[in-house]
Design a protein around this motif. Structure first.
Motif, PDB file in Angstrom:
ATOM      1  N   PHE A  38       0.823  -1.211   0.000  1.00 42.85           N
ATOM      2  CA  PHE A  38       0.000   0.000   0.000  1.00 42.85           C
ATOM      3  C   PHE A  38       0.856   1.260   0.000  1.00 42.85           C
ATOM      4  O   PHE A  38       0.436   2.313   0.440  1.00 42.85           O
ATOM      5  CB  PHE A  38      -0.978  -0.030   1.176  1.00 42.85           C
ATOM      6  CG  PHE A  38      -1.891  -1.230   1.105  1.00 42.85           C
ATOM      7  CD1 PHE A  38      -2.886  -1.290   0.143  1.00 42.85           C
ATOM      8  CD2 PHE A  38      -1.720  -2.295   1.955  1.00 42.85           C
ATOM      9  CE1 PHE A  38      -3.709  -2.404   0.052  1.00 42.85           C
ATOM     10  CE2 PHE A  38      -2.543  -3.411   1.867  1.00 42.85           C
ATOM     11  CZ  PHE A  38      -3.537  -3.463   0.911  1.00 42.85           C
ATOM     12  N   TYR A  39       2.088   1.116  -0.503  1.00 43.31           N
ATOM     13  CA  TYR A  39       2.979   2.239  -0.823  1.00 43.31           C
ATOM     14  C   TYR A  39       3.446   3.038   0.384  1.00 43.31           C
ATOM     15  O   TYR A  39       3.941   4.139   0.244  1.00 43.31           O
ATOM     16  CB  TYR A  39       2.339   3.162  -1.863  1.00 43.31           C
ATOM     17  CG  TYR A  39       1.778   2.364  -3.015  1.00 43.31           C
ATOM     18  CD1 TYR A  39       2.612   1.715  -3.903  1.00 43.31           C
ATOM     19  CD2 TYR A  39       0.402   2.188  -3.154  1.00 43.31           C
ATOM     20  CE1 TYR A  39       2.109   0.939  -4.934  1.00 43.31           C
ATOM     21  CE2 TYR A  39      -0.116   1.418  -4.195  1.00 43.31           C
ATOM     22  CZ  TYR A  39       0.745   0.798  -5.065  1.00 43.31           C
ATOM     23  OH  TYR A  39       0.239   0.026  -6.079  1.00 43.31           O
ATOM     24  N   ASP A  40       3.308   2.515   1.568  1.00 41.82           N
ATOM     25  CA  ASP A  40       3.809   3.158   2.779  1.00 41.82           C
ATOM     26  C   ASP A  40       4.650   2.103   3.487  1.00 41.82           C
ATOM     27  O   ASP A  40       4.112   1.123   3.998  1.00 41.82           O
ATOM     28  CB  ASP A  40       2.642   3.616   3.651  1.00 41.82           C
ATOM     29  CG  ASP A  40       3.082   4.181   4.992  1.00 41.82           C
ATOM     30  OD1 ASP A  40       4.307   4.306   5.231  1.00 41.82           O
ATOM     31  OD2 ASP A  40       2.208   4.496   5.806  1.00 41.82           O
ATOM     32  N   HIS A  41       5.942   2.300   3.499  1.00 44.29           N
ATOM     33  CA  HIS A  41       6.876   1.288   3.987  1.00 44.29           C
ATOM     34  C   HIS A  41       6.488   0.719   5.349  1.00 44.29           C
ATOM     35  O   HIS A  41       6.542  -0.486   5.568  1.00 44.29           O
ATOM     36  CB  HIS A  41       8.285   1.871   4.038  1.00 44.29           C
ATOM     37  CG  HIS A  41       9.321   0.895   4.470  1.00 44.29           C
ATOM     38  ND1 HIS A  41       9.702  -0.188   3.701  1.00 44.29           N
ATOM     39  CD2 HIS A  41      10.058   0.818   5.610  1.00 44.29           C
ATOM     40  CE1 HIS A  41      10.625  -0.877   4.334  1.00 44.29           C
ATOM     41  NE2 HIS A  41      10.856  -0.293   5.492  1.00 44.29           N
ATOM     42  N   LEU A  42       6.101   1.572   6.260  1.00 48.60           N
ATOM     43  CA  LEU A  42       5.779   1.123   7.614  1.00 48.60           C
ATOM     44  C   LEU A  42       4.308   0.746   7.780  1.00 48.60           C
ATOM     45  O   LEU A  42       3.921   0.227   8.826  1.00 48.60           O
ATOM     46  CB  LEU A  42       6.143   2.205   8.633  1.00 48.60           C
ATOM     47  CG  LEU A  42       7.627   2.589   8.680  1.00 48.60           C
ATOM     48  CD1 LEU A  42       7.840   3.747   9.639  1.00 48.60           C
ATOM     49  CD2 LEU A  42       8.484   1.403   9.064  1.00 48.60           C
ATOM     50  N   GLY A  43       3.480   1.030   6.774  1.00 45.30           N
ATOM     51  CA  GLY A  43       2.058   0.744   6.889  1.00 45.30           C
ATOM     52  C   GLY A  43       1.320   1.723   7.780  1.00 45.30           C
ATOM     53  O   GLY A  43       0.156   1.502   8.138  1.00 45.30           O
ATOM     54  N   ALA A  44       1.966   2.817   8.141  1.00 42.40           N
ATOM     55  CA  ALA A  44       1.372   3.786   9.069  1.00 42.40           C
ATOM     56  C   ALA A  44       0.159   4.501   8.486  1.00 42.40           C
ATOM     57  O   ALA A  44      -0.707   4.957   9.224  1.00 42.40           O
ATOM     58  CB  ALA A  44       2.431   4.810   9.499  1.00 42.40           C
ATOM     59  N   ALA A  45       0.088   4.601   7.167  1.00 45.12           N
ATOM     60  CA  ALA A  45      -1.021   5.324   6.538  1.00 45.12           C
ATOM     61  C   ALA A  45      -2.252   4.454   6.313  1.00 45.12           C
ATOM     62  O   ALA A  45      -3.309   4.964   5.954  1.00 45.12           O
ATOM     63  CB  ALA A  45      -0.568   5.923   5.208  1.00 45.12           C
ATOM     64  N   ASN A  46      -2.130   3.144   6.536  1.00 42.41           N
ATOM     65  CA  ASN A  46      -3.246   2.248   6.230  1.00 42.41           C
ATOM     66  C   ASN A  46      -4.523   2.612   6.967  1.00 42.41           C
ATOM     67  O   ASN A  46      -5.614   2.621   6.381  1.00 42.41           O
ATOM     68  CB  ASN A  46      -2.869   0.796   6.524  1.00 42.41           C
ATOM     69  CG  ASN A  46      -1.810   0.273   5.587  1.00 42.41           C
ATOM     70  OD1 ASN A  46      -1.339   0.967   4.689  1.00 42.41           O
ATOM     71  ND2 ASN A  46      -1.410  -0.956   5.793  1.00 42.41           N
ATOM     72  N   ASP A  47      -4.428   2.931   8.252  1.00 36.34           N
ATOM     73  CA  ASP A  47      -5.627   3.305   9.013  1.00 36.34           C
ATOM     74  C   ASP A  47      -6.258   4.575   8.459  1.00 36.34           C
ATOM     75  O   ASP A  47      -7.479   4.685   8.369  1.00 36.34           O
ATOM     76  CB  ASP A  47      -5.301   3.479  10.495  1.00 36.34           C
ATOM     77  CG  ASP A  47      -4.986   2.160  11.184  1.00 36.34           C
ATOM     78  OD1 ASP A  47      -5.344   1.096  10.630  1.00 36.34           O
ATOM     79  OD2 ASP A  47      -4.387   2.191  12.275  1.00 36.34           O
TER      80      ASP A  47
END
Length: 158
Positions: free
Chosen positions: A70-79
């Motif tokens: 989902f193009y955010d290395h850490l997955g922080a933007a998923n929420d």
């Protein structure tokens, strides 16, 4: 008969990569069910929707991607993407769920290796060898025969 799940497969890969474990990592099952029983595996640098579609069509239900799906290395933007009802994010999530895929982000393990797994793979694909001393220090260098920039670019392009 023993079944292998996506999470167990990723654990086996991590145990075999030759790298020291890290206390914190982005590596893991980041979409789909970690308990998915492996029927087939696809490996990619980036799990785009096209790649996921081709993997599913080929019978792979586990996709191991080097970069975050989902193009955010850490997955922080998923929420935030979920809360904002981002249509691209939701469509990709729905596709993964609808095809019963498990997407594994495997990034840090390759970069923890010495030599770095990505550097080693690129060098090998180009028919080169990593210089051993810089690779041990975390710097990837290859010694190649003298050439022109044009010839080097053509070689890499092929």
């Amino acid at each position: 008969m023993t079944t292998l799940t996506a999470a167990a497969l990723l654990s086996l890969i991590s145990a075999a990569d030759g790298a020291l474990p890290r206390p914190s990592t982005v590596d893991g099952v980041v979409a789909g069910d970690p308990g998915t029983v492996v029927a087939g595996v696809a490996v990619t640098t980036l799990a785009t929707l096209d790649v996921l579609d081709r993997a599913a069509a080929a019978g792979a239900n586990v996709v191991i991607t080097h970069e975050a799906p989902f193009y955010d290395h850490l997955g922080a933007a998923n929420d935030d993407l979920e809360a904002e009802q981002d249509p691209v994010y939701l469509a990709k999530r729905a596709f993964i769920a609808g095809r019963g895929l498990a997407v594994c982000h495997y990034h840090d393990g390759w970069h923890r290796r010495r030599p770095d797994g990505v550097d080693e793979g690129v060098a090998r694909a180009l028919g080169w060898a990593l210089d051993p001393e810089p690779a041990a220090a975390g710097v990837a260098l290859c010694t190649v025969a003298p050439t022109t920039l044009g010839a080097l670019a053509a070689h890499v392009a092929t």
